[in-house]
Design an enzyme around this catalytic site. Structure first.
Site, mmCIF file in Angstrom:
data_model
loop_
_atom_site.group_PDB
_atom_site.id
_atom_site.type_symbol
_atom_site.label_atom_id
_atom_site.label_comp_id
_atom_site.label_asym_id
_atom_site.label_seq_id
_atom_site.Cartn_x
_atom_site.Cartn_y
_atom_site.Cartn_z
ATOM 1 N N HIS A 498 0.683 -1.392 0.341
ATOM 2 C CA HIS A 498 0.486 -0.223 0.306
ATOM 3 C C HIS A 498 0.900 1.226 0.052
ATOM 4 C CE1 HIS A 498 -4.239 2.181 1.542
ATOM 5 N NE2 HIS A 498 -3.777 2.090 0.364
ATOM 6 N N LYS A 842 0.805 12.341 1.564
ATOM 7 C CA LYS A 842 0.959 12.325 -0.423
ATOM 8 C C LYS A 842 1.322 13.858 -1.161
ATOM 9 C CE LYS A 842 -3.958 10.050 -0.541
ATOM 10 N NZ LYS A 842 -4.981 9.890 -1.490
ATOM 11 N N VAL A 902 -16.647 17.956 3.921
ATOM 12 C CA VAL A 902 -17.305 17.864 2.531
ATOM 13 C C VAL A 902 -17.755 18.972 2.403
ATOM 14 C CG1 VAL A 902 -18.629 17.419 0.364
ATOM 15 C CG2 VAL A 902 -17.716 14.924 2.226
ATOM 16 N N THR A 921 -11.766 9.333 -2.484
ATOM 17 C CA THR A 921 -12.179 9.969 -1.495
ATOM 18 C C THR A 921 -12.481 11.600 -1.723
ATOM 19 O OG1 THR A 921 -12.325 7.564 -0.555
ATOM 20 C CG2 THR A 921 -13.453 9.421 0.063
#
Length: 1036
Positions: A498, A842, A902, A921
């Protein structure tokens, strides 16, 4: 054993001469002179006793008994004669007769010291230890100054484990005779047994000082120095012992052990061979020689030596255990288990064998049995640090984090230099999100053991998580070289599948890493010896319906469920029968409840920990297509798929990469994410969805974000749609209750290249700056939770958890009108806000550099990131400053509950995606908020998901082909406000009209793909690429 020689009176001096010869060991001369004297004096019992003793020393037991019997006939009260006769019986093994004669001698002569000593020896041989103690005590009562007897009593007490009493005996012997080296050595043995290593060393050194030729004391000194790892002095002690006894095989063996510990492997091997040469039947030496040969890499020769040791001694537990270790490393797990069990059968208290067996059982997935053996190892050896550390690994796998933490901590307390335990403790910290603690522990492990690939690669990942890029390029080079070496040597790589996407590894390396982990699953299931399942070839048993099984540990409050929770209930019940197999317990959330209610069948496999039985359950359900939603993420049980309980097995959604496993047939993906030309990156066959393989349940979870209104915030004549935003299910009704609401038309291009945008304008309700707007702003500024306007509840967007926690988590739709403002997050009202809401791992140096370049080219712009984790913030800020950015150009916010996360995405102007590993996501989250996302697809699946999402959305203009184009797109959006408004309008419109968030259409397309897979299989074909997907429409 003391022989009684009696007193011989002879005026000629013959008796005195015989005594001197006896004491000198010249038994032949002594016998000759005694016989001469006996012939002169046949009734002289002293001569008879001396003859009895001479014959006993010469092992002529019958003659010894004869003369003792003659002496008794001459004098029935002669205690010494009975004692000598007892010696004969003892030597013959007739212990009871011996004891009876000693006791009779003592009855005749209660102060007979030699009689007590002989009785003690016979009682020890008969197993009556307490009786022997009493015999020695009686002797000392008659003469307390017998230091040799007191030392012998100490030896007996030491053997009985009564160490303090033994110590007192030795001390008393030394007090009586300070130069008695034997007592000093024996006292050293007691201190060693009590763990007082330095006192033991002192006493052994005193013993050899008193007696420089004391062989046993030198051996004991060498042994304790070896245990204390004071190797140079241990070598000196053993070499001194060998100077006294050059052919002492055991000492050669012990010396070889020290050489081995010093890393002098060749010297150790030579010394072990010398020990064997001196004592060919020496299984310990063969076993230790094998250890050294194995260390040198001569595994075959080592195996031969272990087998030789076992031929010499079939119950040699160390050889059984060590041979098992070789079998295990060779992959012969069953033989290893057999040998470990044999070692424990021979020696049930063998702590290392318990620990090793436990480790193999853990590898086989037999966690409870493994735990039992680790506990046994620790019971036997409470300071067995390795067992504590390995038991921690088992508890960690059983999700007992606290138990694992305690085990690792205890292992380190026992052995602070135990690198593996520090590394394991670091992993617990890492998994718990305590990254600074993890980094510290990994660094400690590497200081203790610099060549430690697992610790190095995990440290690299931790540093990635917190954006610590010190020596980044060197670290990446070393990490790649570690993986290359491990793959070359067919070892399990230290980089997890991963994480492999984060490093500059080749596609071949990434695939090989996954493959090794897939093979681990095969190893675990091979021990079950389960015959292959027979699979259905048609749909007769399922009434013509295709049975699809979704397997996941994430049916609950997890991003995977946020994406797909509606799909099980949207399958066509006439054609599909849906099974959901949960790998985790019920977390009590509505996400779990929804999947449980809407799937045709919901099975909690977390209650069936045995992989074999769980796979049996799946097979009994007659599944046609089994879907793996975990891959190598936390909670996965890929062993279920390795058992192949279904004829078709596919990867989908939850894991961004290949499984590398032969037991997975397909990976459900799309043309943009996994172009056909890179199919060799995957072990699976590619199965394309027509638009994107990604999906989000946002329209169902967050319908209140389908519409928005803004409070009139004017700057330079513009009305901004993202400074003060209102959302809500009842938004239209609320707006209808307000006076003076304006509708501003926002032009936006359609999904294609149509330049005429007049027919695609969007209506934006704008609340003018009046008393109502001021009340809303005041609520925000004062930090109020909620106010009421015209009967409608208006809530502060930061207070959702206080109003309705289930709405905050996304489990329910909020019922209030929610206000979201830039001021709530410290965002400048008049700036261009670029955002990225991914975890910070990331971001790599080149990504931050692109961000810095963009901010420099767009005046009055900021980058909005998350404290994900918070410890990464100062590192990002420092690197940004090094790149020439003031600290106020990057703004951090805390991680928020799902709904707020969100919703607040609306406040940003543009999302800058991370090329290394995209927002998956989070990409869907920000697009549902109507915020454009700029991306640059790379070579890995994980780096191409955002491009797939944008392609499905119809926003190809946001996909860059190079770093420069990425920066240029972002800069244009930040400097050309009309263009920004058009693109924002396009994203706002397309998220509703495109297939990206259309779960019903997605489910039908997924069904079509499943049917393709089944038809291909039912025709007798092996899995093959399915890269020409059949597109369906929602009305189909």
């Amino acid at each position: 054993m003391a022989s009684s020689v009696g007193n011989v009176a002879d005026s000629t001096g013959l008796a005195e001469l015989a005594h001197r010869e006896y004491q000198a060991g010249d038994f032949e001369a002594a016998e000759r002179h005694c016989m001469q004297l006996w012939r002169q004096e046949p009734d002289n019992t002293g001569v008879l006793l001396l003859l009895s003793s001479i014959h006993f020393q010469c092992r002529r037991l019958d003659r010894s008994a004869h003369f003792s019997t003659l002496a008794i006939k001459q004098n029935p009260l002669l205690a010494e004669a009975y004692s000598n006769l007892g010696n004969v019986y003892k030597e013959r093994g007739q212990l009871q007769e011996a004891i009876e004669h000693y006791r009779h001698a003592l009855r005749l002569k209660p102060d007979f010291i030699d009689g007590y000593i002989n009785l003690a020896a016979a009682l020890v041989a008969a197993g009556d230890m307490e009786g022997a103690v009493q015999a020695y005590v009686s002797a000392l009562q008659y003469n307390p100054d017998l230091y040799c007897v007191r030392s012998d009593l100490g030896n007996l007490l030491k053997a009985l484990g009564r160490l303090e009493e033994a110590k007192a005996c030795y001390l008393k012997a030394i007090e009586t005779q300070p130069n008695f080296a034997v007592a000093w050595s024996n006292l050293g043995c007691v201190f060693n047994a009590q763990g007082e290593i330095w006192l033991a060393i002192h006493h052994f050194e005193k013993a050899v000082t008193l007696d420089p030729n004391f062989l046993d004391a030198y051996i004991n000194l060498g042994n304790v120095l070896k245990e204390a790892r004071i190797f140079d002095r241990a070598v000196a002690a053993y070499l001194r012992a060998l100077s006294l006894s050059p052919n002492h095989a055991v000492v050669h063996g012990n010396l070889a052990c020290v050489y081995y510990e010093q890393g002098l492997i060749d010297l150790a091997i030579d010394t072990y061979r010398r020990a064997i040469e001196l004592q060919p039947h020496f299984p310990d030496a063969y076993c230790n020689l094998a250890n050294a040969l194995k260390e040198k890499g001569s595994v075959a020769e080592a195996e031969d030596c272990y087998n030789t040791a076992l031929r010499l001694c079939p119950t040699h537990a160390d050889s059984l255990n060590n041979l098992a270790n070789i079998k295990r490393e060779q992959g012969n797990i069953e033989e290893a288990v057999r040998l470990y069990r044999k070692a424990l059968e021979v020696f049930p208290e063998f702590a290392a064998a318990h620990s090793n067996l436990a480790s193999v059982l853990q590898q086989q997935g037999k966690l409870q049995e493994a735990l039992m053996h680790y506990k046994e190892a620790i019971r036997i050896s409470p300071t067995f640090a390795d067992a504590y550390s390995n038991m921690g690994n088992t508890l960690k796998e059983m999700q007992d984090v606290q138990g694992a933490l305690q085990c690792y901590t205890r292992a380190i307390q026992i052995n602070p230099a135990f690198a593996d335990a520090h590394s394991n403790l670091a992993s617990i910290h890492k998994d718990s999100g305590n990254i600074p603690e993890a980094i510290a522990s990994y660094r400690t492990a590497l200081k203790l053991k610099p060549d430690f690939p697992d610790a190095y690669c995990n440290l690299a990942h931790c540093l990635q998580i917190v954006c610590d890029w010190t020596d980044y390029d060197e670290r990446m080079k070393k990490l790649v070289s570690i993986v290359a070496e491990q793959l070359e040597k067919n070892r399990l790589p230290s980089v997890h599948p991963h994480h492999s996407m984060l490093y500059p590894l080749s596609h071949g390396f990434r695939k090989a890493i996954a493959e090794r982990h897939g093979n681990l699953c095969l190893d675990k299931i091979n021990v079950l010896h389960k015959p292959p399942y027979e699979h259905p070839k048609d749909l007769k048993l399922s009434d013509g319906r295709l049975r699809v099984g979704y397997v996941s540990s994430d049916f609950g409050n997890h991003p995977t469920s946020h994406l797909m929770q509606s799909i099980p209930g949207m399958h066509n019940p006439d054609k599909f029968e849906v099974f959901c197999y949960a790998l985790s317990p019920d977390d009590g959330t509505n996400f779990r409840v929804k999947v449980m209610a809407e799937a045709n069948h919901f099975i909690d496999l977390s209650q069936i920990p045995c992989n074999g039985k769980a796979a049996d359950r799946i097979h009994q359900d007659g599944i046609h297509i089994l879907v793996n939603m975990n891959g190598y993420t936390k909670g996965a049980r890929n062993e279920l798929f390795a058992l192949r309980p279904a004829p078709i097995q596919a990867m989908w959604l939850g894991y961004p990469g290949t499984s590398g496993a032969l037991f997975m047939d397909y990976i459900i993906t799309d043309q943009e994410t996994s172009p056909a030309e890179v199919a060799e990156q995957y072990s699976e066959k590619l199965a394309y969805m027509p638009h994107t393989f990604f999906i989000g349940d946002h329209a169902n979870m967050f319908p209140h974000l389908k519409k928005k209104a803004v409070i009139d915030f004017k700057s330079n004549g513009h009305i901004y749609d993202n400074r003060i935003v209102l959302n809500g299910i009842d938004l239209k009704a609320f707006l209808d209750s307000l006076p003076d609401v304006k509708i501003v038309k926002m032009k936006c291009p359609d999904g294609g290249d149509n330049a005429d945008t007049t027919n695609t304008a969007l209506n934006m309700p704008v609340i003018p700056m009046n008393t109502i707007a001021e009340a809303v702003i005041e609520m925000i500024n004062r930090g109020q939770i909620q106010i009421t306007i015209n009967g409608f509840s208006i809530s502060n967007g930061l207070a959702t958890t206080q109003i309705n926690n289930k709405a905050a988590t996304g489990e329910e739709v909020p019922r209030t009108i929610i206000v979201t403002t830039r001021s709530q997050y410290g965002l400048p009202e008049d700036a261009i806000v670029y955002c990225n809401f991914n975890q910070l791992y990331k971001i790599d140096p080149s990504t931050l550099q692109m961000g810095a370049n963009i901010l420099k080219r767009v005046p009055n712009s900021v980058l909005w990131l998350l404290r994900f984790p918070a410890v990464g913030e100062p590192n990002i800020q420092q690197y940004a400053q090094n790149m020439g950015l003031p600290q106020n150009r990057i703004i951090f916010s805390p991680v928020a509950p799902k709904e707020e996360h969100v919703r607040r995405g609306q406040l940003a102007d543009v999302c800058l995606d991370t090329p290394l590993c995209n927002g998956h996501t989070t990409g869907m989250d920000v697009l549902w908020a109507g915020t454009p996302m700029v991306t640059m697809p790379g070579e890995t699946l994980a780096s191409r998901v955002a491009a797939s999402q944008l392609t499905c959305l119809g926003c190809l203009e946001l996909i860059a082909k190079s770093r420069q184009e990425y920066e240029d797109i972002a800069v244009k959006l930040g400097t050309d406000l009309e263009y920004l408004k058009k693109i924002r309008g396009k994203v706002w419109k397309q998220r509703i009209s495109s297939p990206l968030f259309n779960t019903k259409q997605y489910t039908m397309e997924l069904e079509r793909l499943y049917l393709q897979m089944w038809e291909h299989y039912a025709a007798g074909n092996k899995p093959d690429h399915m890269i020409k997907p059949v597109e369906v429409t929602e009305s189909a």
